[in-house]
Design an enzyme around this catalytic site. Structure first.
Site: not given
Lengths: 369, 302
Positions: B40, B249, B252, B274, B280
């Site tokens: 970080g 979606c 899908c 998606c 997807c």
């Protein structure tokens, strides 16, 4: 219906082909050659070399042609090429005192050793469109006969520097060589506050327009530093190398540079003495506007050294140096053209939710205001 | 990443393998080692100009160039999709300069360079996820000066960040940050996860893959090593939440992936799809398989 998101690859290729066509323009006209750009647009070449940070007039001209005259794009092209080049040596510092000057002026002394030499300049031209250039302009014979009137002076070995003369009289703070290897912001990321060599390097690569505006702001009172153009000179200087195995320096060529040394208002120094202060600007080729602006900002950024309060934009080192590079700036601004579907979708979802909650419980009171 | 050889054979005339010269790659790898050692923490590095504009992924491209080897398989996504223009451009850049295999499949890739998303398919231990980062400093919009923010990180002086989040709650009733939602890494540094939707934040926590972040213009590198704690900042009474959709979606039928909204006519009719195109397609393939099996089953019954 899903088509809009697809088809990136062929769309990109087609866009590039169209760009090639647009750049070439109307086919009934002869194509512009890189040599023509190099020889007939020298000021554009100067700017691209300076901010592109590599002295190569031919490649700069190529970049200008390739970018269809967009100089910021040309600068980017040259930078992206430069970064792939190997570094063999660091040259010796150039000595602008021994410059073969094409132009040399001082705004502080009417006459001075070495004289005033106007050279090729837009100064004192009346900005009237020259319609003869719409046809063929001056004839080649006419042009061939034009020479600098003042050959005698410029042939002398070196022309003394205005600010050095003031230094000798102890009226001007002296520039001192720290005897340290100068910073290189292309290899090490800048950290603030940075030293003067890093600062001057960043300014030399910085965007001319940005520096011009900031320099101008000092003249209008935002970080005033009472400038006088002590000396501006343009001309060829020798570049030399000192290979360790040889033990002596060898000249490898000449480059054209413009240098501006600014005389700024006097200030009380740490030791109680009072002297004029100074700012410095340097650029490749003929580039006066840039060097003047750079010198104004170099001086403004010395605020701390002379106990001046840093209140104006031109005095903020981190602000200026982290925003003056047009390759960085143009890149980040233009990235707004990239898709941001996902981030925008996230904002859209939140805003809808916030508004839905507002309108449902107390719709009457909320909506009437 | 699988090679120890010093120099790889160039693929494109006049350019090094993966564009950068070996010296530069070494410099970036050193910065990467430091970044991995201090999760970080933003490591300054000598970022180079790349042949694409700053802000268009130069940081990510430099990281990928520094870690990629001949045997790698590269996937590049932008907004979760492999076929968005900039992903296409970066993928073809590496194809030209390294000759490596490229893929659209998340699980088949050894290096995934991404802008604004983490793939829906969980990543594995031998994968590297390279993020493109525009502004690496999470405190930048609270404190514009780098001199000050570096001090704040050093002193772990993060109070202002919580004040900012609290102010959001006071104004809107919610924390109004929906992407680039700040996280705390390894219980020490507050880090910008790059502008991924906060939907993706939980995926960073204890991720099995190595996560590398490159900010080219700002010349910073940071990293989250595998199996590291990553928590999104929140308050006890306002716990961190991710976005959820009422829709699913349109292709899908997925209900648990990040959905992009597509406007399909001038009446404002919308569809949701998606954002992760690979995910997807996987879902569609799975359904097709199921249907096939079901059909076979029916045949067997007859």
């Amino acid at each position: 219906m899903y088509v809009a998101v697809k088809g990136g690859e062929s769309a990109i290729q087609n866009a590039h082909k169209l760009l090639d066509k647009t750049r070439r323009g109307d086919l009934t006209f002869p194509e512009l050659s890189v040599a023509q750009v190099q020889k007939q647009l020298p000021l554009a070449v100067s700017r691209v070399m300076t901010e592109g940070s590599v002295y190569d007039p031919e490649l700069a001209a190529l970049a200008i042609k390739q970018s269809a005259g967009d100089l910021v794009e040309a600068i980017f092209l040259l930078r992206a090429y430069r970064t792939t080049l190997s570094r063999f040596y660091s040259s010796e510092p150039i000595d602008t005192t021994t410059m073969q000057v094409a132009r040399r002026i001082s705004a502080t002394f009417k006459d001075l050793p070495g004289g005033q030499l106007l050279g090729p300049t837009f100064d004192y031209t009346h900005r009237l469109l020259d319609f003869t250039l719409l046809a063929d302009g001056r004839t080649p014979e006419e042009l061939a006969n034009i020479t600098s009137q003042d050959n005698s002076e410029s042939e002398s070995e070196s022309i003394p520097r205005v600010l050095e003369m003031l230094e000798k009289e102890a009226l001007m703070v002296a520039e001192e060589d720290e005897q340290k290897t100068p910073a290189d912001i292309t290899q090490d990321p800048p950290s603030y506050p940075c030293n003067r060599s890093a600062r001057l390097q960043a300014l030399a690569r910085g965007d001319e327009g940005f520096l011009l505006a900031l320099g101008y702001s000092t003249q209008r009172g935002y970080g005033r530093n009472h400038p006088f153009a002590g000396e501006i000179r343009t001309g060829d200087v020798t570049v030399s190398l000192l290979p360790e195995e040889l033990g002596f320096s060898i000249d490898i060529g000449t480059i054209e540079v413009t240098e501006c040394e600014m005389i700024n208002g006097f200030s009380k120094l740490e030791d109680g003495d009072i002297k004029f202060t100074r700012g410095y600007g340097l650029a490749f080729g003929m580039n006066e506007r840039k060097t003047l602006s750079m010198a104004l900002i170099d001086r403004a950024l010395q605020a701390e050294k002379y106990g001046e309060e840093r209140v104006s934009p031109a005095q903020q080192e981190e602000f200026i140096l982290s925003h003056c590079d047009n390759v960085e700036a143009a890149g980040f601004v233009s990235h707004l053209k990239l898709p941001h579907y996902v981030d925008f979708q996230s904002e859209l979802e939140l805003l809808r939710r916030l508004r839905a909650e507002r309108t449902t419980p107390d719709a009457a009171s909320g909506d009437q205001s | 990443m699988n090679q120890n050889t010093a120099t790889l054979e160039p693929i494109k005339d006049g350019y090094n393998f993966a564009y950068l010269d070996e010296q530069t790659k070494r410099m970036i790898r050193r910065a990467l080692l430091k970044a991995v050692a201090i999760p970080g923490y933003q490591v300054p590095f000598g970022g180079r100009e790349m042949p694409m504009p700053y802000g268009w992924g130069t940081g990510g491209v430099q990281l990928t160039a520094a870690v990629i080897g001949e045997s790698d398989t590269l996937k590049v996504i932008d907004q979760g999709a492999d076929d968005t223009t900039n992903a296409v451009s970066i993928r073809s850049f590496f194809k030209q300069l390294t000759g490596v295999k490229t893929t659209e499949s998340t699980s088949a890739a050894s290096i995934i360079q991404t802008r604004h998303r983490i793939p829906e398919t969980p990543l594995q231990a031998d994968q590297i996820l390279v993020y493109q980062v525009p502004i690496p400093e999470p405190l930048r919009f609270i404190e514009p000066s780098e001199v000050e923010t570096r001090k704040m990180h050093a002193l772990k002086d993060y109070g202002v960040m919580h004040v900012k989040l609290y102010e959001d709650i006071a104004h809107f009733g919610y924390i109004a940050t929906t992407y680039a939602y700040p996280v705390r890494v390894n219980d020490r540094f507050i880090m910008d996860p790059s502008p991924i939707p906060k939907f993706d934040n939980p995926k960073m926590h204890q991720m099995r893959a190595l996560q590398l972040f490159g900010a080219g213009r700002e010349k910073r590198i940071y990293a989250v090593p595998p199996y590291t704690n990553v928590s999104s900042l929140d308050f006890e009474d306002h716990p961190f939440e991710i976005q959820a959709w009422e829709e699913s979606c349109a292709i899908c039928g997925s209900k648990d992936s990040f959905l992009d909204e597509v406007i399909i006519d001038d009446q404002g009719t919308r569809n949701f799809l998606c954002s992760d195109t690979d995910y997807c397609q996987q879902q569609v393939a799975k359904q097709a398989e199921k249907e096939e099996q079901a059909a076979e089953g029916e045949q067997d019954d007859n």
